[in-house]
Design an enzyme around this catalytic site. Structure first.
Site, mmCIF file in Angstrom:
data_model
loop_
_atom_site.group_PDB
_atom_site.id
_atom_site.type_symbol
_atom_site.label_atom_id
_atom_site.label_comp_id
_atom_site.label_asym_id
_atom_site.label_seq_id
_atom_site.Cartn_x
_atom_site.Cartn_y
_atom_site.Cartn_z
ATOM 1 C CB SER A 124 -0.898 0.001 1.242
ATOM 2 O OG SER A 124 -1.461 1.269 1.477
ATOM 3 C CD GLU A 126 -2.292 5.411 4.062
ATOM 4 O OE1 GLU A 126 -1.546 5.942 4.908
ATOM 5 O OE2 GLU A 126 -3.235 6.026 3.529
ATOM 6 C CE1 TYR A 148 -4.016 -1.687 5.390
ATOM 7 C CE2 TYR A 148 -3.431 0.429 4.417
ATOM 8 C CZ TYR A 148 -3.825 -0.889 4.280
ATOM 9 O OH TYR A 148 -4.011 -1.420 3.021
#
Length: 321
Positions: A124, A126, A148
């Site tokens: 991801s 992120e 996360y």
């Protein structure tokens, strides 16, 4: 010979689109589903008679080994995780169990039970957090700023470590935000398209949002899963960014969605600080140079086309409902 694929996260947005793609390509498709998720089949209901469900959970090592032994997959797509960033702040340990340690369990199950299987691991954007360069590429340093992102960074590096140590065919796709009509309304893109449609139809008169200046790199989930499949068809495994390559603000998304229904967004949208993320990420945009050059992939839908597609879907769903 018919290829077999095992998908974790089958009942999610990406899992359902990937299952459709693989079935179109003649695969035998298996889906790993937790017992508690077995009733949550809305996105795959239309495929249920063409997919073989195997029971398993990323929290349980032996269930993963049993699932792999049963399916004997040629390709494994790990799309399962606790993927909602705000929840990762209220349930950080559970997020780590599914999104990080769960990947270790899966990698070990593959190593022991089906080491010739090809793995796609959903990484991801992120992981980049507050990056020191823009756009980001596959060599940009990871600086995650939420639980996360931290969990995804662990999973990413474990996948690379298993590839290097055990010679597994394992790839990480660093996906930026990708949306579709199958996305939940808790995610901002769908929240906005659904909100504009509801206001147009007189079902609501206000849409509350967080930081309108936050910028995201959005693409269509259907385009993203094609990139995932493409990655596992190459001679050598590698890691790629899957993105649109352009950053758009939440404000641009709001304008575009309300334009689709012929309304002025400023008459209906209000900003509520309660919807701000802790440590708001504002400059995530991915470079698609590598994936375009190596795999010939690029998004098949523009930002405007995606917004229109989703607003039209929400209008129809709400009208029919």
């Amino acid at each position: 010979m018919t290829k077999k694929a095992l998908i974790t996260g089958l009942t999610g947005q990406d899992g359902s689109y990937l299952a459709e793609l693989l079935l179109e390509k003649g695969y035998e498709v298996y889906g790993l589903v937790r017992r508690s998720s077995s009733g949550n089949v809305g996105r795959i209901g239309h495929l249920s008679d063409r997919i073989q469900i195997v029971s398993g959970d990323l929290l349980d090592q032996f269930s993963l080994m049993d699932a792999i032994a049963s399916a004997q997959p040629d390709e494994i797509y790990n799309l399962a995780s606790q993927s909602y960033v705000p929840i990762s702040w209220t349930q950080p340990a559970l997020t780590a169990e599914y999104t990080a340690i769960g990947v270790s369990r899966l990698l070990e199950a593959i190593r022991r039970g089906k080491p010739d299987a090809r793995l796609y691991q959903a990484s991801s954007s992120e992981v980049f957090g507050q990056p020191d360069e823009s756009p980001q590429n596959e060599r940009t340093a990871f600086r995650p700023r939420n639980p996360y992102g931290v969990a995804k960074a662990y999973a990413h590096w474990m996948t690379i470590n298993y590839r290097q140590q055990y010679n597994l065919y394992a790839c990480c796709g660093i996906t930026y935000t990708h949306d579709s009509p199958r996305r939940g309304t808790e995610f901002v893109f769908r929240k906005i398209t659904n909100g504009a449609a509801r206001i147009k139809l007189g079902l609501d008169n206000e849409l509350k949002l967080g930081n309108l200046d936050a910028r995201r790199d959005w693409c269509y989930a259907k385009d993203a899963v094609y990139a995932m499949w493409l990655m596992l068809q190459q001679e050598q495994p590698d890691d790629y960014i899957i993105a649109s390559g352009e950053a758009r603000s939440v404000k641009e998304l709001v304008e575009c969605a309300f334009n689709c229904v012929g309304l002025n967004w400023q008459d209906y949208v209000s900003v509520d600080p309660a919807f701000y993320r802790p440590d708001e990420v504002v400059q995530l945009v991915g470079s698609t140079d590598k994936i375009q050059k190596s795999l010939g992939w690029k998004p098949g839908h523009s930002f405007e086309q995606l917004v229109e597609l989703m607003v039209d879907y929400d209008l129809k769903q709400l009208s029919d409902g």
